[in-house]
Design a protein around this motif. Structure first.
Motif, mmCIF file in Angstrom:
data_model
loop_
_atom_site.group_PDB
_atom_site.id
_atom_site.type_symbol
_atom_site.label_atom_id
_atom_site.label_comp_id
_atom_site.label_asym_id
_atom_site.label_seq_id
_atom_site.Cartn_x
_atom_site.Cartn_y
_atom_site.Cartn_z
ATOM 1 N N LEU A 172 42.456 -2.741 0.491
ATOM 2 C CA LEU A 172 43.220 -3.768 1.210
ATOM 3 C C LEU A 172 42.853 -5.164 0.689
ATOM 4 O O LEU A 172 41.677 -5.514 0.609
ATOM 5 N N HIS A 173 43.861 -5.946 0.326
ATOM 6 C CA HIS A 173 43.637 -7.314 -0.156
ATOM 7 C C HIS A 173 44.323 -8.317 0.767
ATOM 8 O O HIS A 173 45.334 -7.993 1.402
ATOM 9 N N ALA A 209 47.387 -1.640 18.924
ATOM 10 C CA ALA A 209 46.953 -0.231 18.817
ATOM 11 C C ALA A 209 47.405 0.351 17.482
ATOM 12 O O ALA A 209 46.664 1.107 16.832
ATOM 13 N N GLY A 210 48.618 0.006 17.056
ATOM 14 C CA GLY A 210 49.140 0.503 15.775
ATOM 15 C C GLY A 210 48.301 0.008 14.604
ATOM 16 O O GLY A 210 47.971 0.776 13.694
ATOM 17 N N GLY A 214 46.132 2.243 12.195
ATOM 18 C CA GLY A 214 46.390 2.181 10.750
ATOM 19 C C GLY A 214 45.110 1.953 9.965
ATOM 20 O O GLY A 214 44.920 2.522 8.886
ATOM 21 N N LEU A 215 44.205 1.126 10.518
ATOM 22 C CA LEU A 215 42.930 0.872 9.836
ATOM 23 C C LEU A 215 42.093 2.153 9.785
ATOM 24 O O LEU A 215 41.524 2.497 8.754
ATOM 25 N N ASP A 219 46.270 3.910 6.696
ATOM 26 C CA ASP A 219 47.713 4.022 6.486
ATOM 27 C C ASP A 219 48.272 2.601 6.325
ATOM 28 O O ASP A 219 48.502 1.889 7.303
ATOM 29 N N MET A 220 48.456 2.200 5.072
ATOM 30 C CA MET A 220 48.850 0.817 4.777
ATOM 31 C C MET A 220 50.191 0.451 5.425
ATOM 32 O O MET A 220 50.389 -0.677 5.863
ATOM 33 N N ASP A 221 51.120 1.409 5.439
ATOM 34 C CA ASP A 221 52.434 1.067 5.989
ATOM 35 C C ASP A 221 52.368 0.870 7.506
ATOM 36 O O ASP A 221 53.006 -0.020 8.054
ATOM 37 N N LEU A 222 51.556 1.691 8.164
ATOM 38 C CA LEU A 222 51.373 1.511 9.611
ATOM 39 C C LEU A 222 50.685 0.166 9.892
ATOM 40 O O LEU A 222 51.061 -0.567 10.820
#
Ligand code: HSE
Length: 311
Positions: A172-173, A209-210, A214-215, A219-222
């Motif tokens: 993640l950037h 919460a999403g 995601g973290l 899940d990058m898209d979430l």
């Protein structure tokens, strides 16, 4: 025992769009440096501040870095100790990048290290929060907690204080642009409505919460689709030049998300890689220059460490 110490503490991206006052992350750069030296007279003095254009107080009771060191010395019962502080601002003030928090954390980490760590690093957090209270009227922890502890932080509760380190995808950037206009946090906090509609609260806590899910799930898209703020951004974005155009540029270049860093005016995106982050900062900075607005761009992974001793 050391006679002097030089410490770096990092800038931070607070709120992370949907998590007003509860989410924040540390970046590798920019950040502030503190040089602290023992002196024979008791008490805390500031001998020098650079990089602030004369904007920060030299009065040790008013400067957040020194005021927190004084509180710390009182707490550990060592008001007999004397230190002098040089504060080197290596990041813009009033930028939404946790400028006061970086100075405060650098000061606290320096004094604790200089005295061979009488208290645990985590336990410096309440002192750092006092610094935020001094700087902007409320002791929010979403800058100081990641600056002090590193990583990606959730402040689950303020009373009692409950701070949780979250996992995050390694790749993640963060692409940050600071448009050179001043937005003091104190003012940006006063703009926010104190009451919200239940339907907006539902949207917001679904997104928080999403994002946290995601973290954990990497899940990058979430992560990206959860970074929507219906409570604070609509009000604060009016202080930021061409905010919506900057979003269009970032999202058009493959950003996962776009939003205000802390209380602004800095904006940031998450990306899956460094190249995309660099393209985004360059394009936003180019756009700002067409409006005759100077800017600074920063690209960083999440900083897992927080403050460090430089020498
Ligand atoms: N959560 C704080 C705010 C961060 O948005 O006011 C300030 O950088």
């Amino acid at each position: 025992m050391r006679e002097s110490i030089r410490v770096f503490a990092p800038a931070t991206v607070a709120n992370v769009v949907c998590g007003f006052d509860v989410l924040g992350l540390a970046v590798n750069a920019p950040g502030d440096e503190v040089i602290m030296r023992r002196r024979s007279e008791p008490g805390v003095v500031i001998t020098k501040i650079t990089g602030d254009d004369g904007r920060l107080p030299l009065d040790p009771a008013k400067n957040t870095a020194s005021a927190c060191v004084q509180m710390f010395l009182q707490h550990i019962g060592r008001t007999d100790i004397g230190v002098e502080i040089e504060l080197h601002k290596k990041m813009p003030i009033g930028s939404g990048l946790g400028s006061s928090s970086a100075s405060t954390v650098a000061g606290l980490f320096a004094i604790n290290s200089l005295l061979d760590c009488p208290i645990k690093q985590d336990d410096l957090l309440p002192f750092a929060m006092k610094g935020e209270e001094l700087a902007c009227g409320f002791g929010h922890a979403d800058n100081v907690a990641p600056a002090l502890l590193g990583g990606f932080i959730l402040v689950r509760s303020y009373d009692p204080l409950d701070v949780i380190k979250l996992p995050y995808p390694e790749e993640l950037h963060t692409a940050i642009v600071f448009p050179e206009v001043d937005v003091p946090t104190r003012d940006a906090r006063q703009m926010i409505r104190s009451k919200v509609l239940l339907k907006d609260a539902v949207t917001q806590w679904g997104n928080v919460a999403g994002l946290v899910s995601g973290l954990f799930m990497k899940d990058m898209d979430l992560i990206g689709r959860s970074m929507v703020d219906v409570l604070v951004e609509p009000v604060r974005s009016i202080l930021i030049p061409d905010f919506h155009k900057m979003r269009e540029i970032a999202m058009g270049l493959g950003a996962l998300s776009f939003g205000i860093s802390g209380s602004g005016p800095s904006v940031f995106s998450f990306t899956k890689d460094q190249e995309t982050a660099e393209r985004i900062t360059a394009a936003i900075q180019k756009h700002l220059s067409t409006l005759s607005i100077g800017s600074q761009g920063y690209v960083s992974k999440v900083n897992a460490n927080g403050p460090i001793i430089l020498d």
